[in-house]
Design a protein around this motif. Sequence first.
Motif, PDB file in Angstrom:
ATOM      1  N   ASP A   1     -12.980  34.027  15.942  1.00 52.43           N
ATOM      2  CA  ASP A   1     -13.218  33.138  14.811  1.00 52.43           C
ATOM      3  C   ASP A   1     -12.223  31.982  14.779  1.00 52.43           C
ATOM      4  OD1 ASP A   1     -14.609  32.480  12.304  1.00 52.43           O
ATOM      5  OD2 ASP A   1     -12.697  32.982  11.336  1.00 52.43           O
ATOM      6  N   THR A   2     -11.351  31.904  15.783  1.00 45.13           N
ATOM      7  CA  THR A   2     -10.364  30.828  15.847  1.00 45.13           C
ATOM      8  C   THR A   2     -10.929  29.683  16.681  1.00 45.13           C
ATOM      9  OG1 THR A   2      -8.523  32.371  15.625  1.00 45.13           O
ATOM     10  CG2 THR A   2      -8.034  30.209  16.573  1.00 45.13           C
ATOM     11  N   VAL A   3     -10.710  28.463  16.221  1.00 44.83           N
ATOM     12  CA  VAL A   3     -11.225  27.282  16.898  1.00 44.83           C
ATOM     13  C   VAL A   3     -10.053  26.400  17.305  1.00 44.83           C
ATOM     14  CG1 VAL A   3     -12.675  25.228  16.694  1.00 44.83           C
ATOM     15  CG2 VAL A   3     -13.399  27.369  15.645  1.00 44.83           C
TER      16      VAL A   3
ATOM     17  N   THR B   1     -18.193  24.212   8.580  1.00 44.94           N
ATOM     18  CA  THR B   1     -17.728  25.543   8.991  1.00 44.94           C
ATOM     19  C   THR B   1     -16.368  25.825   8.373  1.00 44.94           C
ATOM     20  OG1 THR B   1     -16.528  24.798  10.984  1.00 44.94           O
ATOM     21  CG2 THR B   1     -18.910  25.197  11.200  1.00 44.94           C
ATOM     22  N   THR B   2     -16.029  27.110   8.248  1.00 43.25           N
ATOM     23  CA  THR B   2     -14.698  27.506   7.790  1.00 43.25           C
ATOM     24  C   THR B   2     -14.187  28.623   8.697  1.00 43.25           C
ATOM     25  OG1 THR B   2     -15.646  29.086   6.196  1.00 43.25           O
ATOM     26  CG2 THR B   2     -15.102  26.880   5.389  1.00 43.25           C
ATOM     27  N   HIS B   3     -12.849  28.675   8.864  1.00 41.23           N
ATOM     28  CA  HIS B   3     -12.224  29.636   9.771  1.00 41.23           C
ATOM     29  C   HIS B   3     -10.887  30.079   9.186  1.00 41.23           C
ATOM     30  CE1 HIS B   3     -15.098  28.371  12.929  1.00 41.23           C
ATOM     31  NE2 HIS B   3     -14.919  27.169  12.402  1.00 41.23           N
ATOM     32  N   ASP B   4     -10.475  31.290   9.567  1.00 40.77           N
ATOM     33  CA  ASP B   4      -9.156  31.758   9.153  1.00 40.77           C
ATOM     34  C   ASP B   4      -8.043  31.047   9.921  1.00 40.77           C
ATOM     35  OD1 ASP B   4     -10.054  33.536   7.240  1.00 40.77           O
ATOM     36  OD2 ASP B   4     -10.212  35.208   8.654  1.00 40.77           O
TER      37      ASP B   4
ATOM     38  N   VAL C   1      -7.431  27.510  12.569  1.00 46.63           N
ATOM     39  CA  VAL C   1      -7.820  26.383  13.412  1.00 46.63           C
ATOM     40  C   VAL C   1      -6.550  25.890  14.097  1.00 46.63           C
ATOM     41  CG1 VAL C   1      -8.764  24.057  13.516  1.00 46.63           C
ATOM     42  CG2 VAL C   1      -9.741  25.719  11.917  1.00 46.63           C
TER      43      VAL C   1
END
Length: 734
Positions: free
Chosen positions: A47-49, A73-76, A78
């Motif tokens: 889930d990391t970008v 989009t949302t991520h824990d 980035v």
Amino acid sequence: MLGSLARDLRTEAHRANERRVLCLAGDGDPEPSLREVLDAASLDTADTVLLGHRDLAAVTRHEPRRAGALLGTTHDCVVVDLRDECRPNALGRAVGAVDGGGLLVVLTPPLDDWPRRRDRFDETLAVPPDTLDDVAGNVRRRLVTLLRDHRGVAVVDLDAGTVEHDGLTDPAPVRRSPPPDPPAEHAFPRVAYDSCLTADQVETVRAFESLRDPNTAVVCTADRGRGKSSAAGLAAGALAAAGRDVLVTAGDRRGAGELFARAREVLDALGTLADDGTDTVRASDGGRVRFADPAVATDLPEDPDVVFVDEAAGLPVDLLAAFLGRVPVGYATTLHGYEGAGRGFAVRFRDRLAAAADDVTEVTMADPIRYAATDPVEPWAFRALLLDASPPVEPLVVDATPESVEYVAPSPTDLLADEHLLREAFGLLVLAHYRTEPDDLARLLDAPNLSTRLLTHDGHAVAVALVAREGGLDTEACEAVYREGRIQGNMLPDLMTGQLRDPDAAGPVGRRVVRIAVHPQVQSRGLGSRLLDELHTEYADADWFGTSFGATPRLLDFWYENGYRPVHLSATRNATSGEHSAALLRGDSPLVDRHTGWFRERVGDVLADTLRDLPVDVVRRALAASEFTPPDLTDREWRLVAAAAYGPGQFDMHPGPFRRLALAALTDSTLALSADGERLLVRRVLQLHDWEAVADELGYYSASGARRELGRTLQSLAESYGTKAAHDERDRYG
């Protein structure tokens, strides 16, 4: 050490529902450190970008230029790798994609050295004949200061193995608010309100209920993370459930992803989702939510019942206003963000809303959804990228006149040292142009060919211009450009050399006005013209002055009044703005004479071909700004014109002389034709639209009525310009 810090940052962020920034600075390989951070903070690599040019830690990577992939989009976590390219837009998108409780990891060179280094984004600022060494490092210098000085930002020196700042703020634990209650009375299904996370969202969805009625508009404004797109999506889904055809438009389809996801959620909860495998969200009873690009959406394809415009600030006001009075329309936009200038949207769109016949409802969302209101990363990003820059408040500038202002020529170093003036100047640009974005801040502070010029009133910026130096290439470079067709950063020489085929256009040195903006409180007082006068005086040694913009009648008139003449109109519309670009020049030089003359020679041909659909009033104002050349018709051609004006002749049989006559008339500032007469000359004689289409567009009851009006217009032209042959032909018909 690093793992412990990452764990503490993540724990604190999660406890307070805030975000934290972790800056890893150094020249070594950051991958082991990044893996340690992800493992220690329990961050899922799936889930990391990563935004950057190098693969790291087996996480999904996008090039910085493709940072738009994060929209919606949302991520824990980035990760933004700024070592190879410090692109402000990418940093802004990275911040916006981090969810509450998450980390933004920033990879940089050693902070003390970073401002002196040059990267791939700097290469885009090194406009020939400037080189990479001429690019300044002011944006990175500013960013280093804010990384070191701001709350919630941890800085680790990987080379020294030390923690400069731990970024911990010891916040109070977040108090979770109970789910908001739905309104006592509501027209949308209950499930639309059950999905709302704040009272703000409930109020906004409730406001969108008015779009069930004709002649309505709803304007929703909010900062990022407030759930405005979700609210619009819940409303769109509810409308589709009721059988409505909902058209959605936005500058970027990906940015509307949240809206479509929430619309799908509503229909799914109601059991009426009919998924056909396309991007369109369909209801089983025929309602749907579909997307169209902005320039297409203004034509209302397939006659939608409702339109939603997401991230409306990223679109021109003229395009936004095109929906008013035609279809119920909901606008949702970010106030402070890279998607567009929300403050500018609010100010510039206000007059259009006030003039509209629609019943307008305005709603603002303040409560964050994705992170707590105490989040320190949002103000850090706002300040670092000037997302919340604004012009002076109105009382400070209300008395400004061309006589009271001072012309100021600050260097980038001056602006970097004066945060107040920088914010005012950039705020004016944000206010004036729908696509001012963080990358523009880097151009303003670091591009060697770009200058900032201001008018100030009592020390406050009331007008700003960005001016680019273009041209100045040597003979060998000019020849190479003519053969190969591109000059980086030299917009007008590139156009004149590559498209207009002038092998000498890149040699003379010119000044292009990239942007010009005047505080809305003091517009129409001559301040824009005063600023241009000062520029023309300061750069009097320039071979030419120029500008290019999305053509509207108002803007063409402004530039014409300041001595600029058209040299090009683009054949295609901008996909976002829906406008054709215009390029104009000013000056006493062979280059200017050449290109204004060439435009006048070819414009009649392109109006009948590639510019056949150019808006009629844009054509009128562009021709009005062109050089007048008296019509040169033979005796026989004058008889043809007079026969069509006074007798049974028809211009369709021999249109050439009529086109030359129309071009002369529309460029003649001494000729007093009616606006309707000019529009007929444009649409029928120059652009060759058929009579039925012309009559319908210009408001005539029939094609014969339009023909009669054109006859009267031709009579005026025969009287004004006609020779003895024309008058003799006229006399035949009494």
